[in-house]
Design a protein around this motif. Structure first.
Motif, short mmCIF file in Angstrom:
data_model
loop_
_atom_site.label_atom_id
_atom_site.label_comp_id
_atom_site.label_asym_id
_atom_site.label_seq_id
_atom_site.Cartn_x
_atom_site.Cartn_y
_atom_site.Cartn_z
N ALA A 22 0.83 -1.20 0.00
CA ALA A 22 0.00 0.00 0.00
C ALA A 22 0.87 1.26 0.00
O ALA A 22 0.57 2.23 -0.71
CB ALA A 22 -0.95 -0.01 1.20
N LEU A 23 1.94 1.26 0.78
CA LEU A 23 2.85 2.41 0.79
C LEU A 23 3.47 2.62 -0.58
O LEU A 23 3.51 3.74 -1.10
CB LEU A 23 3.93 2.22 1.85
N LYS A 24 3.95 1.54 -1.17
CA LYS A 24 4.60 1.62 -2.48
C LYS A 24 3.61 2.07 -3.56
O LYS A 24 3.91 2.95 -4.36
CB LYS A 24 5.22 0.27 -2.85
N ASN A 25 2.44 1.45 -3.60
CA ASN A 25 1.44 1.77 -4.62
C ASN A 25 0.93 3.20 -4.52
O ASN A 25 0.44 3.76 -5.50
CB ASN A 25 0.27 0.79 -4.58
N ASN A 26 1.02 3.77 -3.32
CA ASN A 26 0.57 5.15 -3.12
C ASN A 26 1.73 6.14 -3.19
O ASN A 26 1.58 7.30 -2.81
CB ASN A 26 -0.16 5.27 -1.79
N ASN A 27 2.89 5.67 -3.65
CA ASN A 27 4.07 6.52 -3.79
C ASN A 27 4.46 7.24 -2.51
O ASN A 27 4.86 8.40 -2.52
CB ASN A 27 3.87 7.54 -4.93
N ILE A 28 4.31 6.53 -1.38
CA ILE A 28 4.74 7.07 -0.10
C ILE A 28 6.22 6.73 0.01
O ILE A 28 6.60 5.60 0.25
CB ILE A 28 3.95 6.45 1.07
N ASN A 29 7.04 7.74 -0.22
CA ASN A 29 8.48 7.53 -0.26
C ASN A 29 9.07 7.64 1.14
O ASN A 29 9.28 8.73 1.66
CB ASN A 29 9.14 8.55 -1.19
N ALA A 30 9.28 6.49 1.72
CA ALA A 30 9.87 6.43 3.06
C ALA A 30 10.60 5.10 3.18
O ALA A 30 10.23 4.12 2.53
CB ALA A 30 8.79 6.54 4.13
N GLN A 31 11.60 5.11 3.99
CA GLN A 31 12.27 3.87 4.32
C GLN A 31 11.43 3.20 5.40
O GLN A 31 11.07 3.84 6.40
CB GLN A 31 13.68 4.17 4.84
N VAL A 32 11.09 1.94 5.20
CA VAL A 32 10.27 1.23 6.18
C VAL A 32 11.14 0.22 6.92
O VAL A 32 11.76 -0.64 6.30
CB VAL A 32 9.07 0.52 5.52
N LYS A 33 11.21 0.38 8.22
CA LYS A 33 11.87 -0.58 9.10
C LYS A 33 10.75 -1.41 9.71
O LYS A 33 9.70 -0.89 10.05
CB LYS A 33 12.66 0.12 10.20
N VAL A 34 10.98 -2.70 9.87
CA VAL A 34 9.95 -3.59 10.39
C VAL A 34 10.45 -4.28 11.66
O VAL A 34 11.55 -4.84 11.68
CB VAL A 34 9.53 -4.65 9.35
N ALA A 35 9.63 -4.22 12.69
CA ALA A 35 9.84 -5.01 13.90
C ALA A 35 8.70 -6.02 13.94
O ALA A 35 7.53 -5.65 13.82
CB ALA A 35 9.83 -4.12 15.14
N ARG A 36 9.04 -7.29 14.08
CA ARG A 36 8.03 -8.35 13.96
C ARG A 36 7.50 -8.86 15.29
O ARG A 36 6.70 -9.79 15.31
CB ARG A 36 8.58 -9.48 13.10
N ASP A 37 7.93 -8.26 16.38
CA ASP A 37 7.34 -8.55 17.69
C ASP A 37 7.63 -7.36 18.60
O ASP A 37 8.41 -6.46 18.25
CB ASP A 37 7.83 -9.88 18.27
N GLY A 38 6.99 -7.37 19.75
CA GLY A 38 7.14 -6.24 20.66
C GLY A 38 8.55 -6.05 21.18
O GLY A 38 9.01 -4.92 21.37
N GLN A 39 9.27 -7.15 21.38
CA GLN A 39 10.64 -7.02 21.88
C GLN A 39 11.54 -6.37 20.82
O GLN A 39 12.39 -5.55 21.17
CB GLN A 39 11.20 -8.38 22.30
N GLU A 40 11.37 -6.74 19.56
CA GLU A 40 12.15 -6.10 18.49
C GLU A 40 11.88 -4.60 18.47
O GLU A 40 12.79 -3.80 18.23
CB GLU A 40 11.80 -6.69 17.12
N ALA A 41 10.63 -4.21 18.69
CA ALA A 41 10.28 -2.78 18.70
C ALA A 41 10.97 -2.07 19.85
O ALA A 41 11.55 -0.98 19.67
CB ALA A 41 8.76 -2.63 18.81
N ILE A 42 10.94 -2.66 21.03
CA ILE A 42 11.62 -2.06 22.18
C ILE A 42 13.13 -1.97 21.93
O ILE A 42 13.76 -0.96 22.22
CB ILE A 42 11.28 -2.84 23.47
N ASP A 43 13.69 -3.03 21.34
CA ASP A 43 15.12 -3.02 21.03
C ASP A 43 15.46 -1.94 20.01
O ASP A 43 16.54 -1.36 20.05
CB ASP A 43 15.57 -4.38 20.51
N TYR A 44 14.55 -1.66 19.07
CA TYR A 44 14.79 -0.61 18.08
C TYR A 44 15.07 0.71 18.78
O TYR A 44 15.97 1.45 18.40
CB TYR A 44 13.59 -0.48 17.13
#
Length: 141
Positions: A22-44
């Motif tokens: 959806a981001l790509k198809n709408n030309n939302i130009n941003a770097q997307v970082k992904v955290a796949r669980d809550g601990q990864e998000a906290i570590d980010y």
């Protein structure tokens, strides 16, 4: 100007792919970082590599996450002076009223239920991207 970053915190691979598409198809130009669980998000934000991770223009936070819940992630973000003003949008399929209430009580900037319909989801992500990456002004670091 540096490329803006979105931190997508999402454990469902299908929802991750759909959001990225959806981001790509709408030309939302941003770097997307992904955290796949809550601990990864906290570590980010708070882990050993946090100092080299770019500050997101917005965090898109799912609530139903493994290891650490999305609401706990939000609580941790708001509790730290370095991240307390970080824009956080809850993007979830939860229909629980208590999740909505608690999300706002913990300081969410917005709460969006993921539309089931693909077209509606695309439009929701388009509007999210335009607002948080183009229109919104972030406080100074």
């Amino acid at each position: 100007m540096d490329e803006k970053v979105i931190l997508l915190i999402e454990d469902n691979p299908d929802d991750e792919l759909l959001t990225l598409r959806a981001l790509k198809n709408n030309n939302i130009n941003a770097q997307v970082k992904v955290a796949r669980d809550g601990q990864e998000a906290i570590d980010y934000f708070f882990g050993a590599e946090a100092s080299v991770n770019p500050t997101p223009a917005v965090v898109l936070l799912d609530l139903k996450l493994p290891k650490v819940s999305g609401l706990e992630v939000l609580k941790r973000i708001r509790a730290d002076e370095k991240t307390e003003m970080q824009p956080v949008v809850i993007l979830t399929s939860s229909i629980e009223e208590q999740d909505l209430i608690t999300g706002y009580q913990l300081g969410a900037n917005s709460y969006i239920r993921k539309p089931v319909d693909f077209g509606q989801f695309m439009e929701a992500v388009r509007q999210l991207g335009l607002y948080w990456l183009v229109m919104n002004e972030l406080p100074p670091s």
